[in-house]
Design an enzyme around this catalytic site. Structure first.
Site, PDB file in Angstrom:
ATOM      1  CD  GLU A 191      -5.135   1.277  -6.028  1.00  9.67           C
ATOM      2  OE1 GLU A 191      -5.094   0.624  -5.338  1.00  9.67           O
ATOM      3  OE2 GLU A 191      -6.506   1.144  -6.317  1.00  9.67           O
TER       4      GLU A 191
HETATM    5  C1  TNX Z   1      -6.973   0.615  -2.777  1.00  8.10           C
HETATM    6  S1  TNX Z   1      -7.063   3.921  -1.482  1.00  8.10           S
HETATM    7  C2  TNX Z   1      -8.314   1.186  -4.108  1.00  8.10           C
HETATM    8  C3  TNX Z   1      -9.477   1.337  -4.199  1.00  8.10           C
HETATM    9  C4  TNX Z   1      -9.878  -0.474  -3.428  1.00  8.10           C
HETATM   10  C5  TNX Z   1      -8.963  -0.328  -1.856  1.00  8.10           C
HETATM   11  C6  TNX Z   1      -9.174  -1.637  -1.271  1.00  8.10           C
HETATM   12  C7  TNX Z   1      -6.854   3.794  -3.467  1.00  8.10           C
HETATM   13  C8  TNX Z   1      -7.340   5.225  -3.708  1.00  8.10           C
HETATM   14  N1  TNX Z   1      -7.566   2.847  -3.882  1.00  8.10           N
HETATM   15  O1  TNX Z   1      -9.029   0.916  -5.761  1.00  8.10           O
HETATM   16  O2  TNX Z   1     -10.852  -0.385  -3.092  1.00  8.10           O
HETATM   17  O3  TNX Z   1      -7.736  -0.211  -1.672  1.00  8.10           O
HETATM   18  O4  TNX Z   1      -9.260  -1.425   0.200  1.00  8.10           O
END
Ligand code: TNX
Length: 537
Positions: A340
């Site tokens: 992300e």
């Molecule tokens: C996605 S999964 C994220 C996290 C969040 C999570 C909450 C991922 C690699 N990144 O930053 O905490 O969703 O479900």
């Protein structure tokens, strides 16, 4: 002369009488019929052959191990766990005042029917339990099986003393996947060393071998880095919702690592970069490169922060961080995050991942990253952790990389069970207990074969949980299902059968004071321990 012959004959006679008496004693014991294959084992072993009698664990039982330091530790671990479970002292490799009539022998041998390094074979007869393994890790997995089949209650009718009846038979076992992981996000909310150890201890019981710690994120930096002290002086005192945060000193971290190692588990440290770095840039504003000092972040949005991927200081920083953490991490992996990074340009992101992968390799570790890293030009020995984007997973596999599977819809422990769940999110799915178990990792992503999969990992993100009870509510019982998906071959997995075995975990979970979610899908076995629940359903 004549006297001494007489004496010797007498001694021999006495010996024989004692042996006969012992055997007679043994013969009178009329063991009730048992069936090893219907025991409450999770994960289910590869092959079980019951022989329908019982090994009577009692005060005349002793543990012996091969003369190998690691095997001796496995013996001591077993003795300790037997003691906490049924309050029986079983000596390890020592003579006692009581003559042992029964042994548990933990034996190091190359002579096994299975190749896997974590394989074990267990032969349970009326007077011995023999666990054969090539490695201490294999022996350790084997003793978890034994712990699970020692009953909580003794049988007090067969002899004058207490006896715990272990069903006899043969077990041949090995893991389905090599990497059997769980992840804990200690960045969004901090969890103490004690909390982490409690989680590790229970994961080990279900044959997990890896705990991934998500050590840094926008809301907090949780690991002491001696060369960059402000990371914890400034970056650790916040968390989601404005709580106090916290961090592990390097000594704390080493303590967690060695506690895990005693259970043949590794710790995978994650420093999430180049996004999810608000806390790092709060401590050292030169890292984000936009000239602004960030503010403390206690919300739950993602994707707004980034390192300056073109600044030398960022790589000097990463090198120090990876070096210090790698030096106290015996496991082979270092997780560099990579998820992300919405405000990092694509080419900058790939450039960053390539440079950081090399830094990680330079410190002797294998890089792992969230599936977004698949597009960077990195060595195929790096591992991609699939969480949401199938295309990324396929790209990684096409490059020859292996995958860790953590699909949000099935493996995310922070997803709510249903609309009534008090904690958790639901962006990926609601995941009731059956849904977490009923899927096939081996074929989950179309076009990805089992040989490309290292194993599955169940991540627990902590935006909505801030203490161990809440952690347990989301993790248990679903993570026990992930244990079985990881260890047990798909031909042996079956929800109807599993759910009975899961219901039978209640006495163990209660004894461990695990405040699991009492899903109505499961018929939870009553236990003599007080049953606490934080959430009514
Ligand atoms: C996605 S999964 C994220 C996290 C969040 C999570 C909450 C991922 C690699 N990144 O930053 O905490 O969703 O479900």
């Amino acid at each position: 002369m004549r006297n001494s012959i007489l004496l010797r004959t007498l001694v021999i006679l006495l010996g024989i009488t004692t042996i006969i008496a012992c055997q007679e004693k043994r013969e009178i014991i009329n063991f009730p019929k048992t069936d090893l294959s219907t025991e409450n084992l999770i994960p289910l072993p590869l092959k079980i052959t019951p022989t329908n009698s019982a090994f009577g664990l009692d005060q005349f039982t002793a543990i012996y191990t091969s003369n190998d330091a690691e095997f001796k530790k496995v013996g001591a671990f077993l003795s300790n766990k037997i003691n906490t479970k049924i309050d029986l002292d079983v000596p390890v490799n020592t003579a006692t005042d009581k003559t042992p009539t029964k042994v548990i022998y933990i034996n190091k041998t190359e002579n096994l029917e299975l190749d896997n390094q974590e394989a074990y074979q267990m032969y349970i007869t009326q007077d011995s339990v023999i666990i054969n393994a090539k490695t201490a890790a294999g022996a350790f997995r084997g003793i978890q099986t034994l712990r699970q089949i020692i009953p909580e209650e003794s049988n007090d009718t067969l002899t004058e003393h207490k006896m715990w009846l272990v069903p006899t038979g043969k077990i041949i076992d090995q893991p389905n996947f090599e990497y059997r992981g769980a992840m804990l996000d200690v960045a969004r909310h901090f969890f103490s060393v004690g909390d982490v150890k409690k989680y590790i201890d229970i994961l080990a019981y279900y044959k997990f071998n890896a705990l991934h710690l998500h050590l840094t994120d926008d809301q907090g930096w949780r690991i002491e880095i001696k060369s960059w002290p402000k990371l914890t002086e400034i970056g650790a005192s916040s968390e989601v919702g404005g709580g106090p945060g916290g961090f592990y000193t390097q000594e704390d971290y080493k303590d967690i690592v060695s506690y895990a190692a005693e259970r043949h588990m590794i710790i995978i440290p994650e420093v999430d970069m180049p996004g999810h770095t608000n806390a790092a840039s709060l401590a050292y504003p030169q890292l984000n490169g936009n000239g602004k000092t960030p503010k403390v972040y206690t919300g739950t949005h993602v994707g707004f922060s980034t390192f300056n991927t073109r600044a030398d200081i960022v790589y000097a920083f990463v090198d120090d961080v990876v070096r210090e953490i790698s030096a106290i991490t015996p496991g082979p992996y270092f997780h560099l995050g990579g998820d992300e990074s919405h405000v990092t340009k694509k080419e900058d992101f790939n450039y960053f991942v390539e440079k950081v992968s090399k830094i990680v390799e330079g410190h002797g570790k294998i890089p792992i990253g969230w599936d977004e890293i698949a597009h960077a030009d990195i060595n195929k020995s790096a591992i991609a952790q699939f969480w949401s984007n199938e295309k990324n997973a396929k790209t990684a596999v096409e490059k020859g990389m292996k995958l860790i599977l953590s699909p949000g819809k099935k493996a995310y422990l922070d997803m709510q069970y249903d609309t009534l769940s008090k904690f958790g999110l639901h962006w990926a799915a609601y995941i009731p207990v059956d849904s977490a178990y009923v899927w096939t990792p081996e074929t989950y992503v179309e076009g990805i074969a089992k040989e490309n999969i290292l194993g599955i990992e169940a991540p627990l993100w902590s935006e909505t949980i801030s203490n161990i009870a809440e952690l347990e509510y989301l993790a248990f019982p679903r993570v026990i299902g992930h244990a079985e998906l990881n260890w047990t071959i798909k031909e042996n997995r079956n929800w109807e059968n599993y759910k009975v075995r899961l219901g039978n975990q209640a006495p163990y979970l209660d004894r461990m004071n695990v405040q699991y979610y009492p899903s109505k899908l499961i018929d939870w076995k009553k236990s003599k321990h007080t049953y606490k629940t934080i959430v009514k359903d």
